[in-house]
Design a protein around this motif. Structure first.
Motif, mmCIF file in Angstrom:
data_model
loop_
_atom_site.group_PDB
_atom_site.id
_atom_site.type_symbol
_atom_site.label_atom_id
_atom_site.label_comp_id
_atom_site.label_asym_id
_atom_site.label_seq_id
_atom_site.Cartn_x
_atom_site.Cartn_y
_atom_site.Cartn_z
ATOM 1 N N GLU A 185 86.153 51.928 21.125
ATOM 2 C CA GLU A 185 86.382 51.042 19.978
ATOM 3 C C GLU A 185 87.118 49.777 20.407
ATOM 4 O OE1 GLU A 185 88.428 53.421 17.090
ATOM 5 O OE2 GLU A 185 86.681 54.689 16.724
ATOM 6 N N ASN A 186 88.114 49.910 21.269
ATOM 7 C CA ASN A 186 88.863 48.764 21.768
ATOM 8 C C ASN A 186 87.956 47.837 22.572
ATOM 9 O OD1 ASN A 186 91.323 47.322 22.002
ATOM 10 N ND2 ASN A 186 91.621 48.154 24.055
ATOM 11 N N LYS B 40 85.626 46.034 20.184
ATOM 12 C CA LYS B 40 86.379 45.034 19.415
ATOM 13 C C LYS B 40 86.557 43.757 20.244
ATOM 14 C CE LYS B 40 91.088 44.635 18.110
ATOM 15 N NZ LYS B 40 92.343 45.344 17.851
ATOM 16 N N HIS B 41 86.878 43.909 21.518
ATOM 17 C CA HIS B 41 87.114 42.747 22.379
ATOM 18 C C HIS B 41 85.821 42.088 22.831
ATOM 19 C CE1 HIS B 41 91.154 44.506 22.487
ATOM 20 N NE2 HIS B 41 91.545 43.242 22.633
ATOM 21 N N LYS C 228 83.255 41.542 20.865
ATOM 22 C CA LYS C 228 82.749 40.756 19.732
ATOM 23 C C LYS C 228 83.431 39.399 19.622
ATOM 24 C CE LYS C 228 81.332 44.749 17.131
ATOM 25 N NZ LYS C 228 81.510 45.571 15.946
#
Length: 193
Positions: free
Chosen positions: A185-186, A189-190, A192
């Motif tokens: 997920e991290n 997130k980065h 995008k």
């Protein structure tokens, strides 16, 4: 005591005992039947029941006023500094006051397991300083075990004694590894950005 005294003492002790007749004596040539499969299954069940691998043996003593700190390789200095300063939000708490070492061992193991399953990143464990114990040999016993146990757990990346408002030398901040799901997920997130 001489040999005559021993002989008479022995004779007094065995007086009144009747020897067995040969027909009353049974000597077994083979030992009792042992069910090895049942023993093996029982050992496996016992091993599964106690998955807790935290050591119960010798622990290096720390003093009530000692600062506990640990950082495994890969933890950035800035991350450790923020942990040490209590700047991360505490997501879970375990209070071990009035627990025996055995109870604390079980509680710590279960707490860490729960934190990992629930993607907790930072927690606090309150162990007390152990400075009020009358026996000097028992002072800071729980604190000493916490110091050892947390180093034995793969899920722990770092820990440090807490700031005064969170319990000071009687508590530790604990930083957990990210789960694979949290890492993914991290990363997403980065990406995008």
């Amino acid at each position: 005591m001489n040999d005559e005294d021993e002989t008479s003492l022995f004779a007094q002790e065995v007086a009144g005992i009747k020897p067995l007749r040969k027909s009353e004596v049974y000597l077994s040539k083979k030992g009792p039947e042992v069910n090895f499969i049942a023993r093996q299954q029982a050992a496996l069940i016992a091993k599964e029941a106690d998955r807790n691998h935290l050591s119960q043996d010798y622990v290096e003593k720390v003093e009530p006023t000692d600062v506990l700190e640990y950082k495994c390789s890969g933890v950035q200095d800035g991350v450790f500094k923020r942990l040490r300063q209590g700047k991360y939000g505490i997501e879970a708490r375990l209070d071990l006051h009035r627990h025996t070492v055995a109870q604390a061992r079980d509680q710590v193991y279960q707490f860490v397991d729960d934190c990992v399953r629930n993607d907790i990143r930072v927690a606090i464990i309150v162990h007390g300083k152990g400075d009020r114990t009358p026996d000097p040999e028992m002072r800071a016993m729980l604190k000493s075990h916490i110091n050892k146990w947390l180093k034995e757990l793969d899920a722990i990346m770092a820990f440090h004694s807490a700031q005064r408002h969170h319990g000071g030398l009687g508590a530790v901040y604990v930083l957990f590894k990210k789960t694979e799901q949290a890492r993914l997920e991290n990363w997403e997130k980065h990406q995008k950005r």
